[in-house]
Motif scaffolding. Structure first.
Motif, PDB file in Angstrom:
ATOM      1  N   ALA A 183       0.821  -1.208   0.000  1.00 35.87           N
ATOM      2  CA  ALA A 183       0.000   0.000   0.000  1.00 35.87           C
ATOM      3  C   ALA A 183       0.853   1.256   0.000  1.00 35.87           C
ATOM      4  O   ALA A 183       0.525   2.252  -0.662  1.00 35.87           O
ATOM      5  CB  ALA A 183      -0.926  -0.017   1.215  1.00 35.87           C
ATOM      6  N   LEU A 184       1.951   1.224   0.720  1.00 38.42           N
ATOM      7  CA  LEU A 184       2.802   2.403   0.822  1.00 38.42           C
ATOM      8  C   LEU A 184       3.546   2.692  -0.481  1.00 38.42           C
ATOM      9  O   LEU A 184       3.943   3.833  -0.731  1.00 38.42           O
ATOM     10  CB  LEU A 184       3.804   2.223   1.962  1.00 38.42           C
ATOM     11  CG  LEU A 184       3.199   2.163   3.372  1.00 38.42           C
ATOM     12  CD1 LEU A 184       4.271   1.808   4.394  1.00 38.42           C
ATOM     13  CD2 LEU A 184       2.537   3.490   3.737  1.00 38.42           C
ATOM     14  N   GLU A 185       3.731   1.662  -1.319  1.00 40.30           N
ATOM     15  CA  GLU A 185       4.406   1.862  -2.609  1.00 40.30           C
ATOM     16  C   GLU A 185       3.668   2.859  -3.481  1.00 40.30           C
ATOM     17  O   GLU A 185       4.269   3.517  -4.340  1.00 40.30           O
ATOM     18  CB  GLU A 185       4.527   0.532  -3.362  1.00 40.30           C
ATOM     19  CG  GLU A 185       5.621  -0.375  -2.873  1.00 40.30           C
ATOM     20  CD  GLU A 185       5.664  -1.659  -3.681  1.00 40.30           C
ATOM     21  OE1 GLU A 185       5.302  -1.615  -4.880  1.00 40.30           O
ATOM     22  OE2 GLU A 185       6.048  -2.695  -3.113  1.00 40.30           O
ATOM     23  N   ARG A 186       2.360   3.004  -3.266  1.00 33.81           N
ATOM     24  CA  ARG A 186       1.547   3.874  -4.120  1.00 33.81           C
ATOM     25  C   ARG A 186       1.619   5.342  -3.674  1.00 33.81           C
ATOM     26  O   ARG A 186       1.049   6.209  -4.348  1.00 33.81           O
ATOM     27  CB  ARG A 186       0.099   3.406  -4.112  1.00 33.81           C
ATOM     28  CG  ARG A 186      -0.094   1.988  -4.639  1.00 33.81           C
ATOM     29  CD  ARG A 186      -1.548   1.666  -4.881  1.00 33.81           C
ATOM     30  NE  ARG A 186      -2.301   1.594  -3.631  1.00 33.81           N
ATOM     31  CZ  ARG A 186      -2.472   0.480  -2.923  1.00 33.81           C
ATOM     32  NH1 ARG A 186      -1.930  -0.658  -3.354  1.00 33.81           N
ATOM     33  NH2 ARG A 186      -3.175   0.481  -1.802  1.00 33.81           N
ATOM     34  N   LEU A 187       2.308   5.619  -2.570  1.00 37.27           N
ATOM     35  CA  LEU A 187       2.375   6.970  -2.042  1.00 37.27           C
ATOM     36  C   LEU A 187       3.782   7.544  -2.234  1.00 37.27           C
ATOM     37  O   LEU A 187       4.770   6.816  -2.130  1.00 37.27           O
ATOM     38  CB  LEU A 187       2.015   6.978  -0.553  1.00 37.27           C
ATOM     39  CG  LEU A 187       0.691   6.305  -0.171  1.00 37.27           C
ATOM     40  CD1 LEU A 187       0.444   6.445   1.326  1.00 37.27           C
ATOM     41  CD2 LEU A 187      -0.466   6.893  -0.965  1.00 37.27           C
ATOM     42  N   PRO A 188       3.909   8.841  -2.508  1.00 34.76           N
ATOM     43  CA  PRO A 188       5.240   9.456  -2.659  1.00 34.76           C
ATOM     44  C   PRO A 188       6.025   9.368  -1.347  1.00 34.76           C
ATOM     45  O   PRO A 188       5.484   9.640  -0.271  1.00 34.76           O
ATOM     46  CB  PRO A 188       4.928  10.912  -3.008  1.00 34.76           C
ATOM     47  CG  PRO A 188       3.500  10.925  -3.434  1.00 34.76           C
ATOM     48  CD  PRO A 188       2.816   9.811  -2.698  1.00 34.76           C
ATOM     49  N   LEU A 189       7.281   8.983  -1.439  1.00 34.99           N
ATOM     50  CA  LEU A 189       8.137   8.822  -0.265  1.00 34.99           C
ATOM     51  C   LEU A 189       9.132   9.975  -0.195  1.00 34.99           C
ATOM     52  O   LEU A 189       9.758  10.334  -1.196  1.00 34.99           O
ATOM     53  CB  LEU A 189       8.878   7.484  -0.343  1.00 34.99           C
ATOM     54  CG  LEU A 189       9.814   7.131   0.808  1.00 34.99           C
ATOM     55  CD1 LEU A 189       9.061   7.045   2.133  1.00 34.99           C
ATOM     56  CD2 LEU A 189      10.517   5.795   0.523  1.00 34.99           C
ATOM     57  N   LEU A 190       9.279  10.550   0.987  1.00 35.74           N
ATOM     58  CA  LEU A 190      10.185  11.673   1.212  1.00 35.74           C
ATOM     59  C   LEU A 190      11.309  11.218   2.143  1.00 35.74           C
ATOM     60  O   LEU A 190      11.066  10.509   3.114  1.00 35.74           O
ATOM     61  CB  LEU A 190       9.445  12.852   1.858  1.00 35.74           C
ATOM     62  CG  LEU A 190       8.025  13.145   1.383  1.00 35.74           C
ATOM     63  CD1 LEU A 190       7.420  14.267   2.206  1.00 35.74           C
ATOM     64  CD2 LEU A 190       8.020  13.481  -0.104  1.00 35.74           C
ATOM     65  N   ASP A 191      12.538  11.644   1.864  1.00 31.18           N
ATOM     66  CA  ASP A 191      13.656  11.298   2.749  1.00 31.18           C
ATOM     67  C   ASP A 191      14.766  12.319   2.555  1.00 31.18           C
ATOM     68  O   ASP A 191      14.685  13.181   1.675  1.00 31.18           O
ATOM     69  CB  ASP A 191      14.160   9.880   2.469  1.00 31.18           C
ATOM     70  CG  ASP A 191      14.679   9.176   3.730  1.00 31.18           C
ATOM     71  OD1 ASP A 191      15.402   9.831   4.511  1.00 31.18           O
ATOM     72  OD2 ASP A 191      14.376   7.985   3.926  1.00 31.18           O
ATOM     73  N   CYS A 192      15.826  12.185   3.369  1.00 34.17           N
ATOM     74  CA  CYS A 192      16.914  13.167   3.315  1.00 34.17           C
ATOM     75  C   CYS A 192      18.135  12.645   2.569  1.00 34.17           C
ATOM     76  O   CYS A 192      19.185  13.280   2.589  1.00 34.17           O
ATOM     77  CB  CYS A 192      17.294  13.625   4.721  1.00 34.17           C
ATOM     78  SG  CYS A 192      17.886  12.313   5.796  1.00 34.17           S
ATOM     79  N   GLY A 234       3.981  13.949   0.560  1.00 34.10           N
ATOM     80  CA  GLY A 234       4.027  12.495   0.619  1.00 34.10           C
ATOM     81  C   GLY A 234       4.234  12.008   2.036  1.00 34.10           C
ATOM     82  O   GLY A 234       4.022  12.755   2.999  1.00 34.10           O
ATOM     83  N   ILE A 235       4.664  10.760   2.175  1.00 32.29           N
ATOM     84  CA  ILE A 235       4.881  10.154   3.485  1.00 32.29           C
ATOM     85  C   ILE A 235       6.361  10.234   3.835  1.00 32.29           C
ATOM     86  O   ILE A 235       7.214  10.302   2.953  1.00 32.29           O
ATOM     87  CB  ILE A 235       4.411   8.684   3.513  1.00 32.29           C
ATOM     88  CG1 ILE A 235       5.226   7.831   2.526  1.00 32.29           C
ATOM     89  CG2 ILE A 235       2.927   8.589   3.199  1.00 32.29           C
ATOM     90  CD1 ILE A 235       4.911   6.348   2.596  1.00 32.29           C
ATOM     91  N   ALA A 236       6.656  10.223   5.143  1.00 29.32           N
ATOM     92  CA  ALA A 236       8.047  10.338   5.585  1.00 29.32           C
ATOM     93  C   ALA A 236       8.218   9.656   6.926  1.00 29.32           C
ATOM     94  O   ALA A 236       7.269   9.574   7.719  1.00 29.32           O
ATOM     95  CB  ALA A 236       8.465  11.809   5.689  1.00 29.32           C
ATOM     96  N   VAL A 237       9.429   9.189   7.179  1.00 36.47           N
ATOM     97  CA  VAL A 237       9.820   8.690   8.496  1.00 36.47           C
ATOM     98  C   VAL A 237      10.617   9.805   9.165  1.00 36.47           C
ATOM     99  O   VAL A 237      11.627  10.265   8.620  1.00 36.47           O
ATOM    100  CB  VAL A 237      10.662   7.407   8.393  1.00 36.47           C
ATOM    101  CG1 VAL A 237      11.148   6.989   9.774  1.00 36.47           C
ATOM    102  CG2 VAL A 237       9.846   6.286   7.744  1.00 36.47           C
ATOM    103  N   LEU A 238      10.149  10.232  10.341  1.00 39.19           N
ATOM    104  CA  LEU A 238      10.763  11.366  11.031  1.00 39.19           C
ATOM    105  C   LEU A 238      10.908  11.067  12.519  1.00 39.19           C
ATOM    106  O   LEU A 238      10.164  10.239  13.057  1.00 39.19           O
ATOM    107  CB  LEU A 238       9.903  12.622  10.859  1.00 39.19           C
ATOM    108  CG  LEU A 238       9.815  13.209   9.452  1.00 39.19           C
ATOM    109  CD1 LEU A 238       8.718  14.267   9.389  1.00 39.19           C
ATOM    110  CD2 LEU A 238      11.154  13.798   9.039  1.00 39.19           C
ATOM    111  N   PRO A 239      11.836  11.734  13.197  1.00 38.43           N
ATOM    112  CA  PRO A 239      11.878  11.627  14.656  1.00 38.43           C
ATOM    113  C   PRO A 239      10.572  12.141  15.256  1.00 38.43           C
ATOM    114  O   PRO A 239      10.075  13.202  14.856  1.00 38.43           O
ATOM    115  CB  PRO A 239      13.057  12.533  15.038  1.00 38.43           C
ATOM    116  CG  PRO A 239      13.902  12.608  13.807  1.00 38.43           C
ATOM    117  CD  PRO A 239      12.944  12.557  12.667  1.00 38.43           C
ATOM    118  N   ARG A 240      10.023  11.389  16.208  1.00 39.73           N
ATOM    119  CA  ARG A 240       8.739  11.783  16.792  1.00 39.73           C
ATOM    120  C   ARG A 240       8.822  13.177  17.418  1.00 39.73           C
ATOM    121  O   ARG A 240       7.891  13.981  17.276  1.00 39.73           O
ATOM    122  CB  ARG A 240       8.296  10.761  17.849  1.00 39.73           C
ATOM    123  CG  ARG A 240       6.902  11.044  18.421  1.00 39.73           C
ATOM    124  CD  ARG A 240       6.530  10.063  19.506  1.00 39.73           C
ATOM    125  NE  ARG A 240       6.231   8.745  18.995  1.00 39.73           N
ATOM    126  CZ  ARG A 240       5.021   8.348  18.569  1.00 39.73           C
ATOM    127  NH1 ARG A 240       4.009   9.207  18.584  1.00 39.73           N
ATOM    128  NH2 ARG A 240       4.840   7.119  18.159  1.00 39.73           N
TER     129      ARG A 240
END
Length: 294
Positions: A183-192, A234-240
């Motif tokens: 499911a996540l493959e269909r969403l734009p992914l953001l990273d550094c 899009g979606i991103a993994v970030l420090p809480r």
């Protein structure tokens, strides 16, 4: 034993390179090489092994560095400040830019107000460790655990990472059971970074895989990634903690709360023996006390 030879030896040991040590000492490469060979003749043992890039210390070198570093650093401190001087020496600190801004500088603000001369440099991973080894930095905070050199290493802080998105994207993944790699493959992914330094470890911990798609947006600043996610890129993994205000305001939502939260550990690192230096010891202690409240 000649103190000048020991100082040159310690500089090479920390820098991991004859060339870099020569630059730090203001000497020519042949002069540094000659001093190392002179010390090896006195000891009757080799101190360094040449490698394609730099030199590697032998066990004898590591033992010698551990024994002489505190004393040579203390002498250097006296020489720099003057025997009766009271002016503070400038302390050079290296750390990840976002963590430096959000944690390290607030923790050290009181020392600066009391007269500490501080220079903070954005540096991450191997760059921070290399700078510490070459004495470019006095204190480093890094997520790369140093190995192979005499460092004093203390775990400082565990940072929890969360998968977030603006409500427009989160609504497509309701209920949470719908959050899957497919499911996540269909969403734009953001990273550094192109190598996905945040999304990659998160996927490995939570989904036991790697993201299948490349990032839609790469910007080398977590604060910029946060802004892009808030604006719906899009979606991103970030420090809480970095996105806590947005989570509270509802401008971002956590997409998944896994049983085991992915963590990134920050380490507080100084060269072995330098905690005896008052300025390094004060900064080290202040950061450890502050970390207990983070």
């Amino acid at each position: 034993m000649d103190l000048a030879l020991l100082r040159t030896f310690l500089t090479v040991h920390r820098a991991g390179s004859i060339t870099r040590a020569a630059q730090l000492l203001g000497l020519s490469q042949p002069a540094v090489t000659g001093q190392i060979r002179a010390l090896e003749r006195q000891l009757g043992r080799p101190l360094f092994l040449r490698q394609p890039r730099g030199v590697a210390p032998t066990g004898v070198a590591d033992e010698l560095a551990h024994r002489v570093a505190p004393h040579l650093d203390a002498l250097g401190e006296i020489a720099q400040e003057g025997l009766y001087g009271t002016a503070p020496r400038t302390l050079h600190l290296a750390g990840p830019p976002e963590f430096t801004a959000s944690h390290l500088l607030p923790a050290l603000a009181g020392l600066v107000a009391d007269g500490l001369a501080l220079r903070a440099t954005p540096a991450t991973g191997d760059d921070a460790v290399a700078g510490l080894a070459s004495a470019t930095y006095d204190v480093a905070v890094t997520t790369a655990l140093p190995r192979g050199r005499p460092f004093h290493i203390t775990p400082l802080h565990d940072e929890e990472h969360v998968l977030v998105a603006a409500p427009r994207w989160a609504g497509r993944l309701d209920p949470p059971a719908a959050v899957s790699p497919a499911a996540l493959e269909r969403l734009p992914l953001l990273d550094c970074g192109e190598e996905l330094p945040f999304a990659g470890p998160y996927w490995a911990t939570v989904f036991d895989t790697r993201p299948a798609a490349a990032a839609a947006l790469v910007v080398p600043d977590l604060r910029a990634v946060l802004t892009a996610a808030r604006e719906g890129a899009g979606i991103a993994v970030l420090p809480r903690q970095l996105c806590a205000a947005d989570l509270a305001a509802g401008t971002l939502r956590v997409l998944l709360e896994p049983p085991m939260a992915p963590l990134r550990t920050f380490f507080l690192v100084v060269r072995a023996g330098t905690l005896a230096q008052p300025i390094v010891g004060r900064v080290h202690s202040r950061l450890l006390r502050a970390a207990a409240r983070w």
